[in-house]
Design a protein around this motif. Structure first.
Motif, short mmCIF file in Angstrom:
data_model
loop_
_atom_site.label_atom_id
_atom_site.label_comp_id
_atom_site.label_asym_id
_atom_site.label_seq_id
_atom_site.Cartn_x
_atom_site.Cartn_y
_atom_site.Cartn_z
N GLN A 903 1.07 -1.35 0.17
CA GLN A 903 0.05 -0.15 0.08
C GLN A 903 0.63 1.46 0.06
O GLN A 903 -0.41 2.28 -1.05
CB GLN A 903 -0.46 -0.29 0.99
N PRO A 904 2.14 1.05 0.82
CA PRO A 904 2.82 2.77 1.06
C PRO A 904 3.10 2.84 -1.06
O PRO A 904 3.29 4.35 -0.89
CB PRO A 904 4.12 2.20 1.66
N GLU A 905 3.67 1.80 -1.54
CA GLU A 905 3.97 1.82 -2.65
C GLU A 905 3.01 2.35 -3.63
O GLU A 905 2.99 3.29 -4.69
CB GLU A 905 4.71 1.01 -3.53
N TYR A 906 1.60 1.83 -3.66
CA TYR A 906 0.00 2.25 -4.61
C TYR A 906 -0.21 3.51 -3.64
O TYR A 906 -0.70 4.36 -4.65
CB TYR A 906 -0.53 1.30 -3.58
N ARG A 907 0.34 3.99 -2.72
CA ARG A 907 0.24 5.21 -2.62
C ARG A 907 0.99 6.65 -3.37
O ARG A 907 0.74 7.80 -3.68
CB ARG A 907 0.36 6.08 -1.17
N LYS A 908 1.52 5.99 -3.57
CA LYS A 908 3.08 6.95 -4.41
C LYS A 908 2.00 7.05 -6.01
O LYS A 908 1.77 7.91 -7.05
CB LYS A 908 4.04 6.36 -4.96
N GLN A 909 1.46 5.99 -6.73
CA GLN A 909 0.67 6.07 -7.74
C GLN A 909 -1.04 6.83 -7.55
O GLN A 909 -0.66 7.49 -8.32
CB GLN A 909 0.82 4.81 -8.07
N LEU A 910 -1.17 6.32 -6.99
CA LEU A 910 -2.99 6.99 -6.85
C LEU A 910 -2.28 8.49 -5.98
O LEU A 910 -3.18 9.54 -6.35
CB LEU A 910 -3.37 7.25 -5.26
N SER A 911 -1.52 9.14 -5.58
CA SER A 911 -1.23 10.51 -5.86
C SER A 911 -1.22 11.48 -6.72
O SER A 911 -1.14 12.86 -6.86
CB SER A 911 0.02 11.06 -4.78
N VAL A 912 0.05 10.53 -7.65
CA VAL A 912 -0.18 11.13 -8.70
C VAL A 912 -1.82 11.84 -9.20
O VAL A 912 -2.19 13.06 -10.50
CB VAL A 912 0.53 10.11 -9.79
N TYR A 913 -2.67 10.43 -9.24
CA TYR A 913 -3.75 10.89 -9.71
C TYR A 913 -4.18 12.17 -9.15
O TYR A 913 -5.19 12.82 -10.10
CB TYR A 913 -5.03 9.41 -9.91
N LEU A 944 0.41 12.23 -1.69
CA LEU A 944 1.88 12.79 -1.35
C LEU A 944 1.76 13.67 -1.40
O LEU A 944 0.79 14.46 -2.74
CB LEU A 944 2.64 12.02 -1.55
N PRO A 945 2.24 15.22 -1.08
CA PRO A 945 2.61 16.53 -2.01
C PRO A 945 3.04 15.95 -2.64
O PRO A 945 4.17 15.76 -2.69
CB PRO A 945 2.78 17.00 -0.63
N LEU A 946 3.11 17.07 -3.15
CA LEU A 946 4.15 17.50 -5.07
C LEU A 946 5.34 17.39 -4.66
O LEU A 946 6.21 16.87 -5.19
CB LEU A 946 3.99 18.81 -5.58
N GLU A 947 6.15 18.60 -3.40
CA GLU A 947 7.26 18.21 -3.58
C GLU A 947 7.96 16.23 -3.28
O GLU A 947 8.68 16.21 -3.57
CB GLU A 947 8.06 18.96 -2.20
N GLU A 948 6.98 16.02 -2.86
CA GLU A 948 7.19 14.51 -2.35
C GLU A 948 7.63 13.45 -3.91
O GLU A 948 8.19 13.08 -4.03
CB GLU A 948 6.32 14.01 -1.29
N LEU A 949 6.66 13.81 -4.49
CA LEU A 949 6.73 13.35 -6.02
C LEU A 949 7.37 13.86 -6.82
O LEU A 949 8.29 13.70 -6.77
CB LEU A 949 5.07 13.98 -6.60
N LYS A 950 8.34 15.44 -6.27
CA LYS A 950 9.79 15.69 -7.19
C LYS A 950 10.67 14.51 -6.88
O LYS A 950 11.52 14.92 -7.59
CB LYS A 950 9.64 17.03 -6.81
N ARG A 951 10.46 14.75 -5.27
CA ARG A 951 12.19 13.76 -4.98
C ARG A 951 11.99 12.65 -5.63
O ARG A 951 13.19 12.36 -5.11
CB ARG A 951 11.60 13.84 -3.19
N LEU A 952 11.11 11.77 -5.40
CA LEU A 952 10.48 10.58 -6.29
C LEU A 952 10.94 10.39 -7.59
O LEU A 952 11.79 9.60 -8.08
CB LEU A 952 9.57 9.89 -6.00
N VAL A 953 10.85 11.78 -8.61
CA VAL A 953 11.14 11.99 -9.64
C VAL A 953 12.57 12.34 -9.76
O VAL A 953 13.37 11.11 -10.64
CB VAL A 953 10.56 13.06 -10.18
N ARG A 954 13.38 12.86 -8.54
CA ARG A 954 15.11 12.93 -8.85
C ARG A 954 15.14 11.51 -8.37
O ARG A 954 16.79 11.24 -9.30
CB ARG A 954 15.22 14.23 -7.58
N ARG A 955 14.78 10.57 -7.74
CA ARG A 955 15.51 9.18 -7.58
C ARG A 955 15.57 8.82 -8.96
O ARG A 955 16.21 7.84 -8.89
CB ARG A 955 15.02 8.92 -6.20
#
Length: 962
Positions: A903-913, A944-955
């Motif tokens: 579920q923590p990984e699915y959270r990333k997916q649904l945050s984009v949506y 997740l907030p947009l800044e956290e998504l940006k951090r994931l993109v950087r990674r």
């Protein structure tokens, strides 16, 4: 980041928006920059909205990039442009038919209808199997065409003919042909006679025989004609004659083709009916029905016309697409942007004459479309031409070479008609020009290419532009190897693997000739009725000798381990599960295996193939060399290998144009279809069946042989391919050939240097994870991600380890196959199709969906644009279900998992949506939830907030300077 200042040509395009325009936009001239700025100028006018402007591109990614750039330079945001008509021709036609096209088939006399559930088939392999099924039924129903069946060695060629006719605007009706379609099939004798006369004219002021007469000295050799064929001397004339007689042109052009036209028409119209009844359309049929709808229905045409129409990459349009663009124009604010020198897709029915003869075709097509009522209000005399001349990509040396490439002979003795005066002269914007242009030639060409790359990497003589524009030594990622044919690229990759050389392949492969496909075929044969052939491959792979194989096959005493694996496969229900287990058993987990698995699943799920028919599909794929696109990666710092077609639109600091060999570029002719269409001779049949002699026989058509010689092979597109390859290079260019170099290699000003191939073996760990100053190739648009690329996939492996479950022991909670079936059921159920739940997961979906009120949107595509460290990034995915009520928009994603571990990984997916839909539904409360079909529970996810998504993109993104 400071916005660039438009140059004079770009400014003229950006600021002048009224009236018809034709823009010559050569490579690297900032075409996309100018188009998107122009769009912004148009929609920022007080009386113009985005829905008034149609902007047509040729790929979905290009449309996405256009929207991104427009948002940066207009008053509109991404949400307002989400539904703006910035799209491909195919998606535009799809939207038009979805809204207005229910009865479009009636204009061709068909009773079938286009509905909301009509699917688009964009997989050629799937359609080929559907057409094979159709043609089998057609043959059974129409025995009167037996003579045509006998000469068709591959009925699939008729599908290609149908697609070509559709692209030309030639359509059947249930009673005949649509409007003037039959005249196209009859051909144009006047246009043919001009070509005939040109090749029949004696040479050297009448002292030497014509090219045509000389070519016909081999007439009838190795051919068998019917008795009506003239002898070679009768056709060519007597000794001393320099040209063919005046009556020959008419004799070869005119022949009785009524039965042939009837056969093609009946196949064509019945395949249209078959597709509609099976509820699918291909790309060609989308355009066909959109065209007849716009032409025949005045109400729809008025609703669907735009105040402004812009078409990008106009050199890639077909005849029907040109006409569709005209019918979509409510005014004369029409802008075509392209470069005839980059027209390389004739095999996809692009017609370079659309841009070369733009004014003539504009006038002719307008007259044709206005034959009975005014549909297009255009005046070609008001056309304004704009030339974009400043090149921001390549050095002046590369540009000069490209201009020579477009007029270089493709074969010895060929005379090129294109004068350099017809080529818009470009000027380079490069900061420095230390360009190396050279050739290498060695019989061991693959090793020579790899050795040359190793000489280039780190060599200051091949410096490329680095950070801040300063020169720096090149790296592997700076180099691209282009090839005219796919085979060479795959061969080069195999040699590179021997040296652990950092090389990435991007393009088409002969999928069914790969080892994974052959092993899968073997196991499918073992499961079907051809076990011996399958066991022979499997046991040989293990290492059994020929004598041992023979004994095992005679006695049926198979080794315990493979026999147990056979029994395991027999217990699996789906072809997809069988394929996955076979690939896993042999450790095939790379890109090729993934594409093979996806292809097998797609074809099997989309057709009525049995397992035995699937075996024959793979066998045909092996025989025909069926190609499928795949990208085989080798790390961040690796050389890219591509076909020239795949490389169009990209750019690299250093290009090696390899396989410059006779017979490879241009490729030797591989034969032609038995039934074919060609301007200006129309529909022709190369072979005919006859019983005129003692034994029935398939004869060669002598008229077709003469016609072919009057229409000499076209090499202009091969020169355009050469031009495209050269103009991908920013700084340096190397031509590579083997023992028999082609004419291009011999004629271009790149003197070959001596080379002694010596490839140094490498260790990939040295470069795979290196952090380098920039990434090549420079992307045409934003960096692309999917939600899954941000997720840690090791979690899903841990789930299996924790539960100890496998696809075989818990089929209802594990495996891609099962998850896909559940999702497909959910989609079909929401669409109202007659489906019955077959397991507890599907029953829970029925119960869950039944309790939802409001609007339901299924499989909703979403794209989240963000900026990360100065880079434009898009994250694109598909939402399973969006539930919209008066005050809420609920994102619902189905999961078949038996645990909540992922579920923590699915959270990333649904945050984009979540962030996309929050933009769409700014006035509603947006929530994101997971629906677990394993137990029917629904879990709300805190995005997740947009800044956290940006951090994931950087990674997950390689470091680059963009």
């Amino acid at each position: 980041m400071t916005d660039p200042t438009p140059n004079d040509g770009q400014r003229e395009l950006i600021e002048n928006t009224r009236g018809p325009y034709l823009v010559d936009a050569g490579p690297g001239t900032g075409k996309t920059f100018a188009i998107t700025r122009r769009y912004g100028t148009i929609v920022d006018q007080p009386d113009v909205e985005p829905e008034d402007v149609l902007l047509v591109t040729f790929t979905r990614s290009a449309a996405t990039e256009m929207k991104e750039r427009i948002v940066e330079h207009s008053t509109y945001g991404l949400r307002e442009l989400a539904d703006a008509p910035i799209r491909t021709f195919h998606s535009h036609c799809h939207d038009l038919l979805r809204e207005h096209g229910y009865a479009a088939p009636t204009h061709l006399g068909l009773d079938e209808r286009i509905t909301d559930s009509t699917q688009l088939i964009d997989d050629e392999l799937i359609e080929a199997e559907l057409f094979r099924e159709f043609f089998g039924e057609f043959r059974d129903d129409r025995p009167e065409y037996a003579e045509f069946y006998r000469v068709l060695s591959n009925p699939g060629e008729l599908l290609g003919l149908i697609k070509e006719l559709a692209a030309k605007g030639v359509f059947p009706t249930t009673e005949g042909w649509y409007r003037d379609g039959e005249s196209h099939l009859d051909g144009d004798f006047g246009a043919f006679k001009e070509r005939f006369d040109a090749v029949n004219e004696p040479r050297n002021d009448g002292r030497k025989q014509s090219v045509l007469r000389d070519d016909l000295s081999r007439f009838g050799r190795n051919e068998t004609y019917l008795s009506d064929a003239p002898s070679r001397s009768e056709l060519r004339g007597g000794r001393g004659t320099k040209r063919l007689g005046d009556d020959v042109a008419a004799d070869v052009f005119y022949e009785d083709r009524e039965d042939l036209k009837s056969f093609v028409r009946d196949v064509y119209v019945e395949y249209l009916r078959f597709a509609l009844r099976r509820n699918y359309l291909n790309f060609g049929f989308l355009q066909l029905f959109a065209f007849v709808l716009l032409r025949e229905d005045r109400r729809v045409r008025r609703l669907a016309q735009f105040e402004y129409v812009m078409v990008d990459e106009f050199q890639d349009t077909s005849e029907i697409q040109f006409k569709l663009a005209l019918l979509s124009s409510g005014t004369d604010n029409f802008c075509a942007v392209g470069d005839w020198k980059q027209s390389i897709y004739s095999f996809q029915y692009a017609d370079v004459r659309n841009i070369l003869d733009f004014e003539e075709r504009l006038a002719r097509f307008t007259t044709d479309l206005n034959d009975d009522v005014e549909r297009v209000a255009f005046d070609a005399s008001e056309l304004t031409r704009i030339e974009l001349q400043e090149n921001y990509r390549s050095t002046e040396s590369i540009i000069d070479l490209s201009e020579q490439a477009i007029v270089t002979p493709a074969t010895s003795g060929e005379e090129v008609d294109t004068p350099l005066d017809d080529v818009v002269e470009l000027s380079s914007n490069a900061a420095f020009d230390d360009t190396a242009i050279e050739g290498i030639r060695h019989e061991d060409e693959h090793e020579a290419v790899l050795s040359t790359i190793q000489e280039i990497v780190g060599n200051d003589d091949y410096a490329v532009k680095g950070d801040g524009g300063d020169p720096r030594p090149p790296e592997y990622r700076d180099v691209a190897v282009f090839t005219r044919t796919r085979d060479y690229g795959r061969e080069l990759l195999e040699v590179a693997d021997e040296y652990d050389f950092p090389m990435t392949y991007d393009g088409g492969i002969e999928l069914f000739r790969t080892d994974p496909a052959k092993l899968l075929l073997a196991w499918l044969r073992i499961l079907d009725s051809d076990a011996d052939r399958g066991w022979a491959v499997v046991l040989e792979r293990i290492g059994y000798t020929y004598d041992e194989l023979e004994h095992i096959l005679e006695t049926g005493t198979y080794p315990p381990d493979p026999a147990a694996f056979r029994d395991e496969l027999r217990g699996l229900e789906s072809i997809g599960a069988v394929a996955r287990r076979v690939l896993d058993r042999y450790g095939y987990t790379d890109d090729t295996a993934d594409v093979l698995l996806h292809t097998i699943r797609s074809v099997y799920d989309s057709t009525t193939l049995t397992r035995g028919e699937l075996i024959r599909l793979i066998e045909r794929g092996i025989e025909n060399g069926t190609t499928v696109d795949v990208r085989a990666s080798a790390g961040d710092d690796s050389v890219t290998v591509q076909t020239i077609h795949t490389a169009k639109g990209l750019e690299y600091p250093i290009v090696i144009l390899a396989n410059m060999n006779d017979g490879s570029f241009p490729p030797r002719s591989t034969g032609s279809s038995v039934i074919q269409y060609q301007d200006p001779v129309g529909l022709r049949q190369r072979k005919v069946y006859s019983e005129e002699r003692f034994h029935p026989h398939i004869y060669d058509n002598w008229r077709s042989d003469v016609l072919r010689r009057c229409l000499p092979r076209e090499y202009d597109e091969e020169r355009r391919l050469l031009y495209v390859a050269v103009t991908r290079a920013e700084s340096h260019l190397v031509f590579a050939a083997g023992a028999e170099p082609n004419t291009f290699f011999e004629e271009l000003p790149a003197d070959p240097r001596a080379i002694d191939p010596s490839v140094e073996p490498l260790s990939r760990e040295e470069f795979a994870d290196a952090e380098l100053p920039f990434t090549v190739p420079t992307p045409r648009g934003p960096i692309s991600h999917t939600p899954h690329s941000l997720m840690d996939e090791t979690v899903f492996e841990e789930i299996g380890a924790r539960t100890g479950s496998t696809l075989e022991t818990e089929p209802e909670t594990r495996g891609v196959d099962f998850g896909s079936r559940v999702h497909d059921f959910a989609e079909a159920y929401v669409l109202g199709e007659e489906v019955t739940p077959s397991n507890s997961h599907e029953r829970r979906i029925v119960d869950f969906v039944g309790d939802l009120s409001g609007e339901l949107h299924i499989e909703e595509p979403v794209t989240l644009p963000i900026e990360v460290d100065g880079h434009r990034v898009t994250i694109s995915g598909i939402v399973d279900l969006v539930h919209v009520t008066a005050d809420r928009a609920d994102i619902i994603d189905y999961k078949t998992d038996g645990t909540r571990h992922a579920q923590p990984e699915y959270r990333k997916q649904l945050s984009v949506y979540y962030h996309v839909l929050s933009e769409w539904f700014g006035d509603k409360d947006v929530t994101a939830t997971l629906f677990y079909t394993n137990d029917g529970s629904r879990e709300r996810v805190d995005p997740l907030p947009l800044e956290e998504l940006k951090r994931l993109v950087r990674r997950s993104t390689p470091k680059s300077d963009g």
